[in-house]
Design an enzyme around this catalytic site. Structure first.
Site, PDB file in Angstrom:
ATOM      1  N   GLU A 153      -5.862   6.558   3.436  1.00 40.67           N
ATOM      2  CA  GLU A 153      -5.353   7.653   2.590  1.00 40.67           C
ATOM      3  C   GLU A 153      -6.297   8.187   1.458  1.00 40.67           C
ATOM      4  OE1 GLU A 153      -1.757   5.702   0.578  1.00 40.67           O
ATOM      5  OE2 GLU A 153      -0.646   6.197   2.310  1.00 40.67           O
ATOM      6  N   CYS A 163     -22.166  14.480  -7.615  1.00 42.24           N
ATOM      7  CA  CYS A 163     -20.922  14.991  -6.915  1.00 42.24           C
ATOM      8  C   CYS A 163     -21.162  16.745  -7.558  1.00 42.24           C
ATOM      9  CB  CYS A 163     -19.645  14.735  -7.194  1.00 42.24           C
ATOM     10  SG  CYS A 163     -19.185  13.309  -6.239  1.00 42.24           S
ATOM     11  N   GLU A 308       2.203   4.428   8.607  1.00 46.60           N
ATOM     12  CA  GLU A 308       3.068   3.493   7.983  1.00 46.60           C
ATOM     13  C   GLU A 308       4.292   3.914   7.427  1.00 46.60           C
ATOM     14  OE1 GLU A 308       0.983   2.705   4.048  1.00 46.60           O
ATOM     15  OE2 GLU A 308      -1.082   2.661   5.056  1.00 46.60           O
ATOM     16  N   TRP A 316       6.979  -0.089  -5.288  1.00 47.74           N
ATOM     17  CA  TRP A 316       6.207   0.891  -6.247  1.00 47.74           C
ATOM     18  C   TRP A 316       7.036   2.120  -6.616  1.00 47.74           C
ATOM     19  CZ3 TRP A 316       5.863   5.557  -3.965  1.00 47.74           C
ATOM     20  CH2 TRP A 316       5.909   5.604  -2.407  1.00 47.74           C
ATOM     21  N   GLU A 356       1.225  -6.243  -4.063  1.00 45.58           N
ATOM     22  CA  GLU A 356       2.070  -5.790  -3.190  1.00 45.58           C
ATOM     23  C   GLU A 356       2.654  -6.968  -2.512  1.00 45.58           C
ATOM     24  OE1 GLU A 356      -0.367  -3.249  -0.536  1.00 45.58           O
ATOM     25  OE2 GLU A 356       0.519  -1.666  -1.549  1.00 45.58           O
ATOM     26  N   LYS A 357       2.962  -8.100  -3.373  1.00 46.45           N
ATOM     27  CA  LYS A 357       3.581  -9.327  -3.054  1.00 46.45           C
ATOM     28  C   LYS A 357       5.079  -9.125  -2.747  1.00 46.45           C
ATOM     29  CE  LYS A 357       3.548 -11.324  -7.447  1.00 46.45           C
ATOM     30  NZ  LYS A 357       2.709 -10.550  -8.265  1.00 46.45           N
ATOM     31  N   HIS A 359       6.440  -6.093  -1.729  1.00 47.36           N
ATOM     32  CA  HIS A 359       6.644  -4.933  -0.882  1.00 47.36           C
ATOM     33  C   HIS A 359       7.108  -5.485   0.483  1.00 47.36           C
ATOM     34  CE1 HIS A 359       5.852  -1.487   1.544  1.00 47.36           C
ATOM     35  NE2 HIS A 359       5.439  -0.764   0.397  1.00 47.36           N
TER      36      HIS A 359
END
Ligand code: GLA
Ligand code: ZN
Length: 692
Positions: A153, A163, A308, A316, A356-357, A359
């Protein structure tokens, strides 16, 4: 026709993080057992594994990954192998702080999170190249590895000195002289002239943010710099000896990068889709997610991958809503209908800790096979196996709705007719939705793509014109095309400088009108458009409009509808103009959905634009994929009631979840009428007519 992945099957599986379970070999064994049960044939691995692959600088540990790839392969499961650049190890951030981004307020970030590295840092590039090369050398020819997943992503921006230098170089390359840049950005305004490229700073809340040309070029630069990094990683993979296809996973409606520019470094596009199903009517969500699928497919105009999606609830979004029975199947098959060659999930096994436990995952913390989610996933796997003939099939569209990143960037940044919301995406979606209701496939190209293959081109709110877009539109109409254009189009050039001499720039003659003013409406205001008697299009109803009302002065165009209220009652709302061999329709205001539905119904009838079905009830999606010899119509019912669709002659039911899997005698074969239960998907087939 064969998919780019070389597989004659639709991919089913998703993100898999065995590195989190290396101390539990029994769990890794179980994973394979459950994957096979659920018809999972593909995993994406290594996405966030840098810390395990290179635990100390220069010390690589690839054995665990090799064991996984081998064991999965022996069990018929392929690997999409990721480069790990999306999250760096701690030792690297500590030793080389330049890899950490600096934000727009010019503060360097601390270690933590992910997706936050500097694309310009020579150290980060060196470290990334080293590990990518090794991964490619080691696994790039492995028969179990089918493709590369670059980073994760891509997004974000860095304002560090490295930059800034790159930005200045990029500007110098583009403008050659500082004088040319000053002209392009209109810096005489407020005495903001630059004397040299070295003075330029990226936009910052502590500094310059009012030069729209600077803001726009910064966005373009961020895309170029990200693309450069992507190509750099791709090159490392190629230098390591692997010629397997390369993808990068894109995001829903992401505005930080111009995906059109990014995707020329990819062999195929993939993206991550997390709709909030059940938040409103499923059909509303389906239209939105269908449009995103079509945007992604149009990038390379070939099948893409759903990289995905969530098998259950995400963790989230505001509310973590479970998918009701059948929703996963419908959502998954919708991706396939719109051109995906895969249904992949985030994630296969739920992590035990960290962010993310909770998710959703194919295998949850309980760890057994007897879960509702695993049953639904298995069901998707079964249907995908039955639909493997769709792999690699293309999507042909006769209608296109323009969706352009640069124009949107500029429009939403400009302080213009409505700072409380211009509703660009919603406006695009109104035309999209109306065309989809007719069962038409729809592409969503940007201003760089060819329009020649379309019979109907819709150009909603094309505020900024670049690359001689006005010439291309004019040629399109001259050659016999049908163009529908809306208010707030052709206003500025590619540097966001207003066109002088009237708008829509370069198209006033073709449209037979000139835009004179635009009125922003307060949220509670509305106006209406009513048809003129005996208008040539046969429009009969009055519709409401909101937000933006443009006033135009016609010069040759026929007025089909006019405003009913305010001082501009009687001014045109919809016009039509015959120009050379083509036709231009101009919509002056942000009309309600019903207006678009009726307008395109009339235009489609006039132009003989047809989908596979005559009558499509509200809530049903009809989408067609083709292998060149046969067309496949995929019918999906996203409404909450059973629906009947009347198909044209010649369509045969070939795959239906209920009939093929659960009923013995397939008595509904050869029918033209389809009955679909809520969330049901059916696939029909028709031999393509010989081209005359
Ligand atoms: C993104 C990321 C994944 C994961 C999911 C969760 O799409 O790519 O790593 O964080 O979100 O929904
Ligand atoms: Zn940087």
């Amino acid at each position: 026709m064969n998919a780019i992945t070389g597989q004659k099957r639709l991919l089913h599986g998703g993100d898999y993080n065995p590195e989190q379970w290396l101390k539990h070999p029994e769990i890794l064994e179980k994973d394979i057992e459950y994957f096979k049960k659920a018809h999972i044939n593909t995993v994406s691995m290594g996405i966030f594994s840098w810390g395990v692959l290179e635990p100390e600088e220069g010390k690589y540990e690839f054995q665990w990954l090799e064991d996984r790839i081998n064991q999965l392969y022996e069990n018929g499961i392929s690997t999409i192998l990721a480069t790990p650049s999306a999250a760096r190890p701690k030792w690297m951030a500590d030793k080389y702080p330049e890899v950490l981004q600096i934000d727009e307020t010019r503060h360097r970030k601390l270690f933590g999170g992910r997706h936050n590295f500097c694309h310009s840092s020579p150290v980060y590039r060196e470290k990334t190249r080293a590990i990518d090369l090794m991964l490619s050398k080691k696994f790039g020819k492995h028969p179990g590895v089918i493709m590369w997943h670059i980073s994760n992503e891509f997004g974000g921006e860095c304002h560090c000195p490295l930059c800034q230098d790159k930005f200045r170089q990029w500007l110098e390359n583009k403008y050659k002289t500082i004088d040319a840049l000053n002209d392009a950005w209109c810096t005489t305004f407020w005495s903001h002239q630059y004397q040299s490229f070295s003075q330029i700073e990226s936009p910052s809340p502590r500094g310059e943010r009012q030069l729209h040309g600077l803001n726009l070029d910064w966005k373009r630069f961020v895309t170029e710099q990200t693309r450069d990094f992507l190509l750099f990683e791709r090159q490392a993979i190629r230098d390591g000896g692997s010629d397997k296809p390369v993808t990068a996973n894109f995001m829903y409606d992401y505005q930080g990068l111009d995906y059109h520019r990014l995707c020329d470094g990819l062999d195929l596009v993939s993206w991550d889709n997390y709709p909030t199903w059940h938040k409103r009517e499923e059909y509303e969500t389906a239209i939105d997610s269908g449009m995103q699928h079509d945007i992604m497919r149009t990038l390379l105009k070939k099948p893409f991958l759903l990289m995905e999606s969530c098998p259950s609830a995400t963790n989230w979004q505001g509310v973590s809503k479970l998918k009701k029975p059948g929703m996963l199947e419908a959502a998954s098959l919708q991706a396939v209908a719109h051109g995906s060659d895969s249904v992949l999930y985030f994630q296969l096994r739920q992590s035990q800790g960290a962010s993310e436990k909770f998710h959703g995952a194919v295998i949850d913390h309980y760890g057994g096979p007897d879960t509702r989610v695993l049953r639904e996933v298995t069901r998707v796997g079964e249907r995908l196996s039955n639909l493997s003939f769709l792999t690699g099939t293309e999507t042909e569209a006769k209608a296109a709705v323009l969706f352009d990143w640069h124009s949107r960037w500029a429009m939403e940044n400009a302080q213009g007719p409505r700072n409380d919301g211009l509703y660009y995406k919603e406006t695009v979606s109104k035309s999209y939705r109306a065309l989809r209701r007719l069962g038409l496939n729809v592409d969503l190209p940007d201003m760089t793509q060819s329009l020649d293959q379309y019979s109907l081109v819709v150009v909603p709110m094309a505020y900024l014109f670049r690359g001689q877009f006005e010439e291309r539109l004019k040629n399109y109409v001259e050659g016999g095309g049908c163009l529908v254009m809306t208010y707030w189009s052709g206003i500025v050039d590619e540097n966001d400088r207003c066109f002088l001499g009237g708008t829509p720039h370069g198209l006033m003659e073709a449209a037979g009108l000139r835009s004179t003013e635009i009125d922003g409406l307060y949220d509670w205001e509305e106006n209406h458009g009513r048809p003129l008697e005996k208008n040539s299009l046969g429009m009969t109803r009055t519709y409401s409009c909101r937000n933006l009302c443009e006033l135009v002065k016609t010069d040759g165009a026929e007025i089909i509808m006019e405003y009913t209220d305010d001082f501009y009652a009687g001014y045109p709302v919809l016009t039509s103009h015959l120009y050379k061999k083509g036709q231009v329709y101009y919509i002056c205001a942000d009309m309600e959905q019903a207006f678009y539905d009726d307008l395109y119904e009339k235009l489609a009838a006039l132009m003989d634009l047809k989908g596979p079905a005559e009558v499509i009830p509200e809530g049903v999606e009809v989408t067609v994929r083709t292998d060149g010899e046969k067309d496949y119509a995929i019918l999906q019912n996203f409404s909450r009631q059973p629906a009947k669709v009347k198909l044209d002659q010649g369509w045969t039911l070939i795959e239906n979840g209920t009939l093929i899997l659960e009923t013995e005698n397939n008595h509904r074969d050869q029918q033209e009428e389809a009955w679909l239960n809520p969330l049901e998907t059916q696939v029909f087939c028709k031999i393509k007519k010989e081209q005359a």
